[in-house]
Design a protein around this motif. Structure first.
Motif, PDB file in Angstrom:
ATOM      1  N   ALA A   1      -2.834  30.249 -49.830  1.00 17.85           N
ATOM      2  CA  ALA A   1      -2.867  29.707 -50.451  1.00 17.85           C
ATOM      3  C   ALA A   1      -2.538  27.942 -50.223  1.00 17.85           C
ATOM      4  O   ALA A   1      -3.579  27.063 -50.013  1.00 17.85           O
ATOM      5  CB  ALA A   1      -2.880  29.795 -51.790  1.00 17.85           C
ATOM      6  N   ALA A   2      -1.250  27.978 -49.703  1.00 12.37           N
ATOM      7  CA  ALA A   2      -1.017  26.515 -49.765  1.00 12.37           C
ATOM      8  C   ALA A   2      -1.436  26.323 -47.992  1.00 12.37           C
ATOM      9  O   ALA A   2      -2.162  24.751 -48.371  1.00 12.37           O
ATOM     10  CB  ALA A   2       0.820  27.120 -49.465  1.00 12.37           C
ATOM     11  N   GLU A   3      -1.921  26.945 -47.402  1.00 14.14           N
ATOM     12  CA  GLU A   3      -2.637  26.815 -45.638  1.00 14.14           C
ATOM     13  C   GLU A   3      -3.918  25.645 -45.893  1.00 14.14           C
ATOM     14  O   GLU A   3      -4.534  25.016 -45.931  1.00 14.14           O
ATOM     15  CB  GLU A   3      -2.652  28.194 -44.990  1.00 14.14           C
ATOM     16  CG  GLU A   3      -3.367  27.692 -43.756  1.00 14.14           C
ATOM     17  CD  GLU A   3      -2.661  26.882 -43.051  1.00 14.14           C
ATOM     18  OE1 GLU A   3      -3.162  26.403 -41.900  1.00 14.14           O
ATOM     19  OE2 GLU A   3      -1.210  26.769 -43.364  1.00 14.14           O
ATOM     20  N   PHE A   4      -4.131  26.695 -47.009  1.00 10.87           N
ATOM     21  CA  PHE A   4      -6.364  26.002 -47.706  1.00 10.87           C
ATOM     22  C   PHE A   4      -5.858  25.143 -48.663  1.00 10.87           C
ATOM     23  O   PHE A   4      -6.426  24.290 -48.108  1.00 10.87           O
ATOM     24  CB  PHE A   4      -6.862  27.558 -48.179  1.00 10.87           C
ATOM     25  CG  PHE A   4      -7.805  26.839 -49.573  1.00 10.87           C
ATOM     26  CD1 PHE A   4      -9.037  27.055 -47.804  1.00 10.87           C
ATOM     27  CD2 PHE A   4      -7.922  26.524 -50.685  1.00 10.87           C
ATOM     28  CE1 PHE A   4     -10.055  26.686 -48.700  1.00 10.87           C
ATOM     29  CE2 PHE A   4      -9.455  26.246 -50.750  1.00 10.87           C
ATOM     30  CZ  PHE A   4     -10.332  26.189 -49.977  1.00 10.87           C
ATOM     31  N   ASN A   5      -4.608  24.879 -49.102  1.00 11.10           N
ATOM     32  CA  ASN A   5      -4.323  23.263 -50.203  1.00 11.10           C
ATOM     33  C   ASN A   5      -4.327  22.907 -49.569  1.00 11.10           C
ATOM     34  O   ASN A   5      -4.686  21.172 -49.079  1.00 11.10           O
ATOM     35  CB  ASN A   5      -3.638  23.826 -51.228  1.00 11.10           C
ATOM     36  CG  ASN A   5      -3.669  22.896 -52.039  1.00 11.10           C
ATOM     37  OD1 ASN A   5      -4.916  22.201 -52.161  1.00 11.10           O
ATOM     38  ND2 ASN A   5      -2.326  22.124 -52.838  1.00 11.10           N
ATOM     39  N   ASN A   6      -3.816  22.770 -47.937  1.00 10.09           N
ATOM     40  CA  ASN A   6      -3.250  21.758 -46.701  1.00 10.09           C
ATOM     41  C   ASN A   6      -4.307  20.814 -46.274  1.00 10.09           C
ATOM     42  O   ASN A   6      -4.661  20.252 -45.533  1.00 10.09           O
ATOM     43  CB  ASN A   6      -1.883  22.261 -45.953  1.00 10.09           C
ATOM     44  CG  ASN A   6      -0.482  22.141 -46.335  1.00 10.09           C
ATOM     45  OD1 ASN A   6       0.019  21.886 -48.006  1.00 10.09           O
ATOM     46  ND2 ASN A   6       0.190  23.122 -46.085  1.00 10.09           N
ATOM     47  N   ARG A   7      -5.352  22.357 -45.784  1.00 10.91           N
ATOM     48  CA  ARG A   7      -6.406  22.075 -45.042  1.00 10.91           C
ATOM     49  C   ARG A   7      -7.394  21.002 -45.454  1.00 10.91           C
ATOM     50  O   ARG A   7      -8.036  20.153 -45.192  1.00 10.91           O
ATOM     51  CB  ARG A   7      -6.763  23.512 -44.434  1.00 10.91           C
ATOM     52  CG  ARG A   7      -6.192  23.961 -43.272  1.00 10.91           C
ATOM     53  CD  ARG A   7      -6.568  24.954 -42.745  1.00 10.91           C
ATOM     54  NE  ARG A   7      -5.882  26.028 -41.702  1.00 10.91           N
ATOM     55  CZ  ARG A   7      -6.345  26.473 -40.718  1.00 10.91           C
ATOM     56  NH1 ARG A   7      -7.278  27.057 -41.068  1.00 10.91           N
ATOM     57  NH2 ARG A   7      -5.253  27.919 -40.516  1.00 10.91           N
ATOM     58  N   LEU A   8      -8.024  21.300 -47.010  1.00  9.17           N
ATOM     59  CA  LEU A   8      -8.035  20.790 -47.895  1.00  9.17           C
ATOM     60  C   LEU A   8      -7.784  19.353 -47.678  1.00  9.17           C
ATOM     61  O   LEU A   8      -8.785  18.325 -47.994  1.00  9.17           O
ATOM     62  CB  LEU A   8      -8.543  21.700 -49.113  1.00  9.17           C
ATOM     63  CG  LEU A   8      -9.361  21.161 -49.890  1.00  9.17           C
ATOM     64  CD1 LEU A   8     -10.826  21.075 -49.583  1.00  9.17           C
ATOM     65  CD2 LEU A   8     -10.023  22.047 -51.743  1.00  9.17           C
ATOM     66  N   SER A   9      -6.398  19.436 -48.168  1.00  8.18           N
ATOM     67  CA  SER A   9      -6.030  17.790 -48.778  1.00  8.18           C
ATOM     68  C   SER A   9      -6.363  17.230 -47.372  1.00  8.18           C
ATOM     69  O   SER A   9      -6.765  16.210 -47.559  1.00  8.18           O
ATOM     70  CB  SER A   9      -4.340  17.834 -49.025  1.00  8.18           C
ATOM     71  OG  SER A   9      -4.385  19.162 -49.734  1.00  8.18           O
ATOM     72  N   GLU A  10      -6.299  17.228 -46.466  1.00  8.25           N
ATOM     73  CA  GLU A  10      -6.213  16.943 -44.680  1.00  8.25           C
ATOM     74  C   GLU A  10      -7.678  15.955 -44.678  1.00  8.25           C
ATOM     75  O   GLU A  10      -7.620  15.131 -44.335  1.00  8.25           O
ATOM     76  CB  GLU A  10      -6.138  17.734 -43.795  1.00  8.25           C
ATOM     77  CG  GLU A  10      -3.938  17.719 -42.950  1.00  8.25           C
ATOM     78  CD  GLU A  10      -3.862  18.995 -41.939  1.00  8.25           C
ATOM     79  OE1 GLU A  10      -4.635  19.526 -41.752  1.00  8.25           O
ATOM     80  OE2 GLU A  10      -2.548  19.314 -42.288  1.00  8.25           O
ATOM     81  N   LYS A  11      -8.404  17.485 -44.724  1.00  9.87           N
ATOM     82  CA  LYS A  11     -10.121  16.902 -44.705  1.00  9.87           C
ATOM     83  C   LYS A  11     -10.387  15.622 -45.615  1.00  9.87           C
ATOM     84  O   LYS A  11     -11.288  14.635 -45.607  1.00  9.87           O
ATOM     85  CB  LYS A  11     -10.858  18.073 -45.152  1.00  9.87           C
ATOM     86  CG  LYS A  11     -11.269  19.671 -43.849  1.00  9.87           C
ATOM     87  CD  LYS A  11     -11.886  18.550 -43.194  1.00  9.87           C
ATOM     88  CE  LYS A  11     -12.249  20.117 -41.728  1.00  9.87           C
ATOM     89  NZ  LYS A  11     -12.890  19.380 -40.799  1.00  9.87           N
ATOM     90  N   LEU A  12     -10.194  16.173 -46.968  1.00 10.90           N
ATOM     91  CA  LEU A  12      -9.971  14.773 -48.143  1.00 10.90           C
ATOM     92  C   LEU A  12      -9.296  13.873 -47.389  1.00 10.90           C
ATOM     93  O   LEU A  12     -10.498  12.699 -47.613  1.00 10.90           O
ATOM     94  CB  LEU A  12      -9.628  15.327 -49.074  1.00 10.90           C
ATOM     95  CG  LEU A  12     -10.762  16.834 -49.773  1.00 10.90           C
ATOM     96  CD1 LEU A  12      -9.966  16.850 -51.308  1.00 10.90           C
ATOM     97  CD2 LEU A  12     -12.115  16.137 -50.178  1.00 10.90           C
ATOM     98  N   ALA A  13      -8.647  13.702 -47.474  1.00  9.22           N
ATOM     99  CA  ALA A  13      -7.891  12.320 -47.042  1.00  9.22           C
ATOM    100  C   ALA A  13      -8.687  11.961 -45.521  1.00  9.22           C
ATOM    101  O   ALA A  13      -8.600  10.701 -45.599  1.00  9.22           O
ATOM    102  CB  ALA A  13      -7.018  12.435 -46.389  1.00  9.22           C
ATOM    103  N   GLY A  14      -8.943  12.313 -44.571  1.00 10.50           N
ATOM    104  CA  GLY A  14      -9.008  11.678 -43.371  1.00 10.50           C
ATOM    105  C   GLY A  14     -11.037  12.096 -43.920  1.00 10.50           C
ATOM    106  O   GLY A  14     -11.709  10.851 -42.901  1.00 10.50           O
ATOM    107  N   LYS A  15     -11.633  12.359 -45.076  1.00  9.13           N
ATOM    108  CA  LYS A  15     -12.866  11.893 -45.606  1.00  9.13           C
ATOM    109  C   LYS A  15     -13.825  12.548 -44.895  1.00  9.13           C
ATOM    110  O   LYS A  15     -15.335  11.777 -43.892  1.00  9.13           O
ATOM    111  CB  LYS A  15     -13.651  10.759 -45.683  1.00  9.13           C
ATOM    112  CG  LYS A  15     -12.401  10.139 -46.739  1.00  9.13           C
ATOM    113  CD  LYS A  15     -12.583   8.744 -47.832  1.00  9.13           C
ATOM    114  CE  LYS A  15     -12.018   8.409 -48.753  1.00  9.13           C
ATOM    115  NZ  LYS A  15     -10.178   7.699 -48.558  1.00  9.13           N
TER     116      LYS A  15
END
Length: 88
Positions: A64-78
């Motif tokens: 869950a943390a891994e998924f959340n981190n990857r999602l946050s990185e994608k959103l931050a990089g747009k």
């Protein structure tokens, strides 16, 4: 401990698994997970995946943390490009 809940309660269930809930049974904190079930769903497989996720978490890998981190990185990089697109 796995609680099988009606699929109509889907909005009340933590789908990502980021929050950890436990039940105290005879002085021991036991992980507690709610799984929404509906006719036609493979309940045995859902419970097996939940058990696998718990084992991985105990070994130090938190899906869950891994998924959340990857999602946050994608959103931050747009970077909203689909991972399924190919350039032929």
């Amino acid at each position: 401990m796995v609680n099988l809940r009606p699929y109509s309660d889907l909005n009340q269930v933590d789908r990502l698994g980021i929050t950890r809930e436990t039940e105290n049974i005879l002085g021991v904190d036991v992980p507690c997970v709610d799984i929404p079930v509906a006719p036609g769903r493979d309940t045995a497989r859902l419970v097996a995946v939940t058990a696998l996720e718990l084992q991985l978490r105990r070994l130090g890998y938190d899906m869950a943390a891994e998924f959340n981190n990857r999602l946050s990185e994608k959103l931050a990089g747009k970077d909203f490009s689909s991972p399924f697109t190919t350039n032929y």
